[in-house]
Design a protein around this motif. Structure first.
Motif, short mmCIF file in Angstrom:
data_model
loop_
_atom_site.label_atom_id
_atom_site.label_comp_id
_atom_site.label_asym_id
_atom_site.label_seq_id
_atom_site.Cartn_x
_atom_site.Cartn_y
_atom_site.Cartn_z
N GLU A 169 4.02 10.11 -7.00
CA GLU A 169 5.10 10.48 -7.92
C GLU A 169 4.54 10.78 -9.31
O GLU A 169 4.95 11.74 -9.97
N ASN A 170 3.56 9.98 -9.74
CA ASN A 170 2.92 10.21 -11.03
C ASN A 170 2.24 11.58 -11.05
O ASN A 170 2.37 12.33 -12.01
N LEU A 171 1.51 11.90 -9.97
CA LEU A 171 0.85 13.19 -9.87
C LEU A 171 1.87 14.33 -9.87
O LEU A 171 1.71 15.33 -10.58
N PHE A 172 2.92 14.19 -9.09
CA PHE A 172 3.96 15.23 -9.02
C PHE A 172 4.57 15.49 -10.39
O PHE A 172 4.73 16.64 -10.81
N ASN A 173 4.92 14.41 -11.10
CA ASN A 173 5.53 14.57 -12.43
C ASN A 173 4.57 15.25 -13.39
O ASN A 173 4.97 16.09 -14.21
N PHE A 174 3.28 14.91 -13.31
CA PHE A 174 2.28 15.54 -14.17
C PHE A 174 2.17 17.03 -13.85
O PHE A 174 2.20 17.88 -14.75
N MET A 175 2.08 17.35 -12.57
CA MET A 175 1.94 18.75 -12.16
C MET A 175 3.18 19.57 -12.52
O MET A 175 3.07 20.74 -12.90
N GLN A 176 4.33 18.95 -12.40
CA GLN A 176 5.58 19.65 -12.66
C GLN A 176 5.65 20.15 -14.11
O GLN A 176 6.24 21.19 -14.38
N SER A 177 5.02 19.40 -15.02
CA SER A 177 5.07 19.82 -16.43
C SER A 177 4.21 21.05 -16.70
O SER A 177 4.31 21.64 -17.76
N PHE A 178 3.35 21.45 -15.76
CA PHE A 178 2.49 22.62 -15.93
C PHE A 178 2.84 23.75 -14.97
O PHE A 178 2.14 24.75 -14.90
N CYS A 179 3.89 23.59 -14.19
CA CYS A 179 4.24 24.56 -13.14
C CYS A 179 4.85 25.83 -13.69
O CYS A 179 5.59 25.82 -14.65
N GLY A 180 4.56 26.89 -12.98
CA GLY A 180 5.26 28.15 -13.16
C GLY A 180 5.86 28.52 -11.82
O GLY A 180 5.52 27.94 -10.79
N VAL A 181 6.74 29.48 -11.81
CA VAL A 181 7.38 29.90 -10.56
C VAL A 181 7.01 31.34 -10.27
O VAL A 181 7.09 32.20 -11.14
N ASP A 182 6.60 31.59 -9.03
CA ASP A 182 6.28 32.94 -8.58
C ASP A 182 7.06 33.17 -7.30
O ASP A 182 6.62 32.81 -6.21
N GLY A 183 8.25 33.70 -7.44
CA GLY A 183 9.12 33.86 -6.27
C GLY A 183 9.59 32.50 -5.79
O GLY A 183 10.23 31.76 -6.53
N SER A 184 9.23 32.16 -4.58
CA SER A 184 9.62 30.86 -4.03
C SER A 184 8.47 29.86 -4.05
O SER A 184 8.52 28.83 -3.39
N LYS A 185 7.42 30.16 -4.80
CA LYS A 185 6.23 29.28 -4.87
C LYS A 185 6.07 28.71 -6.26
O LYS A 185 6.34 29.37 -7.26
N TYR A 224 -1.63 -1.23 -16.70
CA TYR A 224 -1.07 0.03 -16.24
C TYR A 224 -1.03 0.12 -14.72
O TYR A 224 -0.01 0.46 -14.13
N LEU A 225 -2.14 -0.20 -14.06
CA LEU A 225 -2.18 -0.11 -12.60
C LEU A 225 -1.32 -1.15 -11.93
O LEU A 225 -0.79 -0.91 -10.84
N LYS A 226 -1.12 -2.30 -12.56
CA LYS A 226 -0.26 -3.32 -11.97
C LYS A 226 1.17 -2.83 -11.85
O LYS A 226 1.90 -3.22 -10.96
N GLY A 227 1.59 -1.93 -12.74
CA GLY A 227 2.91 -1.36 -12.67
C GLY A 227 3.13 -0.53 -11.42
O GLY A 227 4.25 -0.34 -10.98
N PHE A 228 2.05 -0.04 -10.82
CA PHE A 228 2.17 0.74 -9.61
C PHE A 228 2.34 -0.14 -8.38
O PHE A 228 2.88 0.28 -7.38
N ILE A 242 0.84 -1.20 0.00
CA ILE A 242 0.00 0.00 0.00
C ILE A 242 0.87 1.25 0.00
O ILE A 242 0.61 2.20 -0.73
N GLU A 243 1.92 1.23 0.80
CA GLU A 243 2.84 2.37 0.84
C GLU A 243 3.50 2.59 -0.51
O GLU A 243 3.59 3.72 -1.01
N ARG A 244 3.95 1.50 -1.17
CA ARG A 244 4.60 1.60 -2.48
C ARG A 244 3.60 2.13 -3.52
O ARG A 244 3.95 2.97 -4.35
N LEU A 245 2.35 1.66 -3.45
CA LEU A 245 1.32 2.14 -4.37
C LEU A 245 1.09 3.63 -4.18
O LEU A 245 1.06 4.40 -5.15
N ALA A 246 0.95 4.06 -2.93
CA ALA A 246 0.71 5.48 -2.66
C ALA A 246 1.87 6.34 -3.14
O ALA A 246 1.66 7.41 -3.73
N LEU A 247 3.09 5.88 -2.91
CA LEU A 247 4.26 6.65 -3.36
C LEU A 247 4.32 6.75 -4.88
O LEU A 247 4.64 7.82 -5.42
N LYS A 248 4.01 5.66 -5.58
CA LYS A 248 4.07 5.71 -7.04
C LYS A 248 2.96 6.58 -7.63
O LYS A 248 3.18 7.29 -8.62
N VAL A 249 1.76 6.53 -7.05
CA VAL A 249 0.68 7.39 -7.53
C VAL A 249 1.03 8.85 -7.26
O VAL A 249 0.85 9.72 -8.11
#
Length: 188
Positions: free
Chosen positions: A141-157, A182-186, A132-139
């Motif tokens: 990480e997937n969310l973080f990588n997706f969000m990172q591709s749309f991020c902008g920077v405003d000062g330190s935020k 796909y989900l089995k990979g997580f 469960i911990e590994r699944l949560a971490l991989k999901v």
């Protein structure tokens, strides 16, 4: 008493496929079942048969052992949960392997089943927690990588679009619908 099925690998097998060690312990030698490819068996379904009555404070515990390693707890069935599909996270073969004479049987992987006290097993079920911990971490990480591709920077935020979670979740669901693997990979 109990039966097992290895999805996509076997027909249902009953207790007669196992060697009985004593009254409460059975072992399946994976060499006789699949040979050296034991680590390709990733799941096992174990179930209680209708005519078997297990005391309510007992469980049938399942363990796996790679050659030369210790037994690793995988899960259990009880009267309240008479069947389960268990992941088999085979440990790396251990360094305790002995040299074998040419005429002796090779050291092989094993699946062990034993009748045990239910109370003692609850502390052993760390494998499920790790999955469960590994699944949560991989999901995550997937969310973080997706969000990172749309991020902008405003000062330190970091700044992301307001609908980013909805967009990620829809994309995640679409991938899961298109590709059941796909989900089995997580999880693995």
């Amino acid at each position: 008493m109990f039966g097992v099925v290895f999805p996509n690998r076997s027909f249902p097998m009953d207790i007669s496929a196992f060697s009985q060690i004593d009254t409460f312990h059975w072992v399946l030698d994976m060499n006789t079942f699949v040979g050296e490819a034991y680590d390709q068996i990733r799941e096992m379904c174990i179930f209680l048969l209708n005519n078997f009555t297990l005391p309510p404070d007992k469980a049938l515990a399942v363990y796996i052992q790679s050659p030369g390693s210790q037994f690793l707890f995988c899960g259990a069935v009880t009267l309240a949960r008479p069947s389960a599909v268990l992941s088999l996270p085979w440990p790396e073969p251990g360094g305790q392997m002995q040299l074998i004479a040419a005429d002796s049987a090779p050291i092989s992987a094993k699946i062990g089943v034993s009748v045990e006290d239910l109370a003692s097993l609850q502390s052993l079920d760390v494998t499920a927690g790790r999955r469960i911990e590994r699944l949560a971490l991989k999901v995550g990480e997937n969310l973080f990588n997706f969000m990172q591709s749309f991020c902008g920077v405003d000062g330190s935020k970091l700044v992301v679009p307001m609908d980013i979670l909805d967009r990620w979740f829809k994309k995640f669901q679409e991938k899961a619908k298109r590709d059941p693997e796909y989900l089995k990979g997580f999880v693995l």
